[in-house]
Design a protein around this motif. Sequence first.
Motif, mmCIF file in Angstrom:
data_model
loop_
_atom_site.group_PDB
_atom_site.id
_atom_site.type_symbol
_atom_site.label_atom_id
_atom_site.label_comp_id
_atom_site.label_asym_id
_atom_site.label_seq_id
_atom_site.Cartn_x
_atom_site.Cartn_y
_atom_site.Cartn_z
ATOM 1 N N GLU A 190 7.542 -10.869 10.474
ATOM 2 C CA GLU A 190 6.525 -10.049 11.121
ATOM 3 C C GLU A 190 6.706 -8.606 10.677
ATOM 4 O O GLU A 190 7.813 -8.077 10.706
ATOM 5 N N GLN A 191 5.631 -7.966 10.242
ATOM 6 C CA GLN A 191 5.703 -6.598 9.740
ATOM 7 C C GLN A 191 4.474 -5.823 10.183
ATOM 8 O O GLN A 191 3.343 -6.216 9.896
ATOM 9 N N GLU A 192 4.702 -4.715 10.892
ATOM 10 C CA GLU A 192 3.617 -3.797 11.218
ATOM 11 C C GLU A 192 3.457 -2.780 10.097
ATOM 12 O O GLU A 192 4.247 -2.721 9.173
ATOM 13 N N GLY A 193 2.428 -1.978 10.183
ATOM 14 C CA GLY A 193 2.196 -0.964 9.146
ATOM 15 C C GLY A 193 1.722 -1.553 7.835
ATOM 16 O O GLY A 193 1.946 -0.985 6.776
ATOM 17 N N VAL A 194 1.084 -2.721 7.899
ATOM 18 C CA VAL A 194 0.495 -3.341 6.706
ATOM 19 C C VAL A 194 -1.008 -3.065 6.761
ATOM 20 O O VAL A 194 -1.693 -3.543 7.664
ATOM 21 N N PHE A 195 -1.503 -2.303 5.807
ATOM 22 C CA PHE A 195 -2.870 -1.784 5.858
ATOM 23 C C PHE A 195 -3.777 -2.457 4.833
ATOM 24 O O PHE A 195 -3.332 -2.834 3.750
ATOM 25 N N ILE A 196 -5.053 -2.568 5.202
ATOM 26 C CA ILE A 196 -6.114 -2.854 4.240
ATOM 27 C C ILE A 196 -6.863 -1.554 4.008
ATOM 28 O O ILE A 196 -7.237 -0.867 4.966
ATOM 29 N N HIS A 197 -7.041 -1.176 2.736
ATOM 30 C CA HIS A 197 -7.807 0.020 2.399
ATOM 31 C C HIS A 197 -9.245 -0.421 2.149
ATOM 32 O O HIS A 197 -9.567 -0.932 1.084
ATOM 33 N N SER A 198 -10.092 -0.180 3.130
ATOM 34 C CA SER A 198 -11.431 -0.771 3.062
ATOM 35 C C SER A 198 -12.359 -0.061 2.096
ATOM 36 O O SER A 198 -13.407 -0.568 1.754
ATOM 37 N N SER A 199 -11.974 1.160 1.667
ATOM 38 C CA SER A 199 -12.845 1.885 0.732
ATOM 39 C C SER A 199 -11.984 2.663 -0.243
ATOM 40 O O SER A 199 -12.005 3.884 -0.268
ATOM 41 N N CYS A 200 -11.184 1.953 -1.031
ATOM 42 C CA CYS A 200 -10.225 2.593 -1.926
ATOM 43 C C CYS A 200 -10.893 3.476 -2.961
ATOM 44 O O CYS A 200 -10.295 4.395 -3.482
ATOM 45 N N GLY A 201 -12.121 3.186 -3.291
ATOM 46 C CA GLY A 201 -12.790 3.979 -4.321
ATOM 47 C C GLY A 201 -13.362 5.276 -3.804
ATOM 48 O O GLY A 201 -13.812 6.107 -4.556
ATOM 49 N N LYS A 202 -13.351 5.472 -2.475
ATOM 50 C CA LYS A 202 -13.914 6.679 -1.886
ATOM 51 C C LYS A 202 -12.825 7.711 -1.697
ATOM 52 O O LYS A 202 -11.686 7.533 -2.060
ATOM 53 N N PHE A 222 1.741 -1.951 2.063
ATOM 54 C CA PHE A 222 2.891 -1.886 2.967
ATOM 55 C C PHE A 222 3.321 -0.428 3.110
ATOM 56 O O PHE A 222 4.185 0.054 2.382
ATOM 57 N N HIS A 223 2.735 0.285 4.074
ATOM 58 C CA HIS A 223 3.036 1.706 4.251
ATOM 59 C C HIS A 223 4.452 1.929 4.742
ATOM 60 O O HIS A 223 5.006 3.011 4.577
ATOM 61 N N HIS A 224 5.058 0.920 5.363
ATOM 62 C CA HIS A 224 6.435 1.039 5.825
ATOM 63 C C HIS A 224 7.413 0.438 4.819
ATOM 64 O O HIS A 224 8.601 0.329 5.107
ATOM 65 N N GLY A 225 6.944 0.046 3.648
ATOM 66 C CA GLY A 225 7.819 -0.616 2.691
ATOM 67 C C GLY A 225 8.017 -2.073 3.077
ATOM 68 O O GLY A 225 7.222 -2.681 3.796
ATOM 69 N N ASP A 226 9.103 -2.660 2.593
ATOM 70 C CA ASP A 226 9.532 -4.022 2.943
ATOM 71 C C ASP A 226 8.632 -5.124 2.397
ATOM 72 O O ASP A 226 8.666 -6.251 2.901
ATOM 73 N N SER A 227 7.827 -4.845 1.368
ATOM 74 C CA SER A 227 7.049 -5.942 0.774
ATOM 75 C C SER A 227 7.976 -6.963 0.126
ATOM 76 O O SER A 227 7.650 -8.154 0.059
#
Length: 624
Positions: free
Chosen positions: A12-24, A163-168
């Motif tokens: 289980e890992q928190e701080g895992v983000f989806i970048h919904s508009s990476c090109g913006k 993974f903004h907190h690392g640990d990938s």
Amino acid sequence: MAAPPSGKVVYEQEGVFIHSSCGKNDDQDSLIPGVLRVIEKENEVIVDWRPLADTLDASNILCAGKDSSSVVEWTQTPKEKCSRGTDRPVSYEAEWDMVTTVSFKKKPHSNGDATTHANGESKWSFQFSLTDLKSIKRNKEGMGWSYLVFCLKDDVKLPALHFHHGDSKLLIKCLEKHVVLNESPQDKRILLVNSQNKSLSQSFENLFDESSYGLLQKLKKDPYTVTMGRFSKVTNYIFDSFRLSDPSSQRRPPSEMADFLNDAIPGLKINQQEEPGFEVITRGLCHTLRKEAWKFLLGYFPWNSTKEERANLQKRKTDEYFRMKLQWKSVSEEQEKRNSRLRDYRSLIEKDVNRTDRTNKFYEGEDNPGLILLHDILMTYCMYDFDLGYVQGMSDLLSPLLYVMENEVDAFWCFVSYMDQMHQNFEEQMQGMKTQLIQLSTLLRLLDSGFCSYLESQDSGYLYFCFRWLLIRFKREFSFQDILRLWEVMWTELPCQNFHLLLCCAILESEKQQIMDKHYGFNEILKHINELSMKIDVEYILCKAEAISMQMMNCKELPQAVSEILGIESSSATPDSDTGEDESGAVLSCPTSLYQSISTPVIAANGTRDSTQQMSETQSLTPA
């Protein structure tokens, strides 16, 4: 938000983000935070990602409830308990009922594009079985925070998980217990799933305690998986026993802190020449990371503490906070009539809170819970330090801390740590302000004695027009988001101590030409400086201040007073700091006006400074 599927959570890992508009443009609203889990079910392993409702407004503030151990624990307010102060846990004791807590309903999740469907499931949520996994694509080494892209066997590519907190790497290790991953010959960033040998290293916690019947039934269903997977558990169990590894209870050696910070905080440059630490936070931290990083930067959490130690610390500090809050909450009106100091503190706090950052969404509107907590924290601080109590301007220091922490107790103790640094600014004698103005004058005279002479000729030599900058650390000079970034840079105490004084010098240097060309007098200078509010470019000023610090460090014979102000060790420092001359009258090798020899550091495409190019610029600087 729908609950994750049932089963045993093995990762289980928190701080895992989806970048919904990476090109913006880089906008926080385009970042969708979530929790990634790997779940073992009876016959399969599930990878599950679900977004968190993490909107940045006061409706996410945590409310307090008291457990049976008399330690207040923080929990999210249930949606059905939305009326403030009316719902309390059954176990609440009478004395704690005096402590009113803020609680109210969360707004619907609307972070970025993560809209929520009628069934409570975000359109970004996904889960899949490892049997459907075809490959995993990793990011290039050194390219910001790590991310993974899952590709399924039907050639469906899921959104990249950052993974903004690392640990990938921990996720990869977890998956390798269930499937075999091999690097693609064409692209080493791609890990291919070998479905034929998927259970060679699979392990189960209940290898030795499962009933014989259950094991037999699973053996009949899938003999290869059960046999290879479960007996490999024996090897793993013995290996782990010899290693005695327990990451949650181990301390991280100081030598590893730089690597840890590099992985955890994107955009961070670490100077490892002498000791690990921040060199410069070049782009600022994202909101999720600030909640944790600021606790360390301000000294609320010790850098070498374990997760367990920090949890125990928070429990103790929570209990201590509410006992202090109870002190002023339990004062009756009759008692307060006989306590003029408490009455004056309350009156001043109420006035200041009602005009603190009211244009910020977090504090806007009437009866805003953010304002209630600002008031309560400042009143509780009066109990913590009754001699100082409350002085105008302290609400400006607290506001960003509460905004970032979204937690009454954490915000209070971070505020206490910040006030430890700023305490002398608010004392009756204001010794801290006097010292800083003298130090600023010393630096400014070295950097540009001509400008100092002009200010003195206009009765502005005491630099009182910088008073507000120093009192509340530029809080009213920059936008709210810029001040978050500026403060975390200053808290690193790098590239030198009292870096905020160099920021003052950088701003004054930028305005010097206009002040002198237009022959501003005392009133015009004061008016001009006040009107700079919200018009200063934080990136430009940070770069210029850093360039000044580098110039100081490269000065061969820096005056002793300047070395002490900036904490620069200089074996050749000279005792005369005002004139830049030694006893024999010879001019020192520092330029008479360092401003004239400073150029702004080069900014690389990724937002960081090119150290080689910057150093060559610094070494080639000569007096104008």
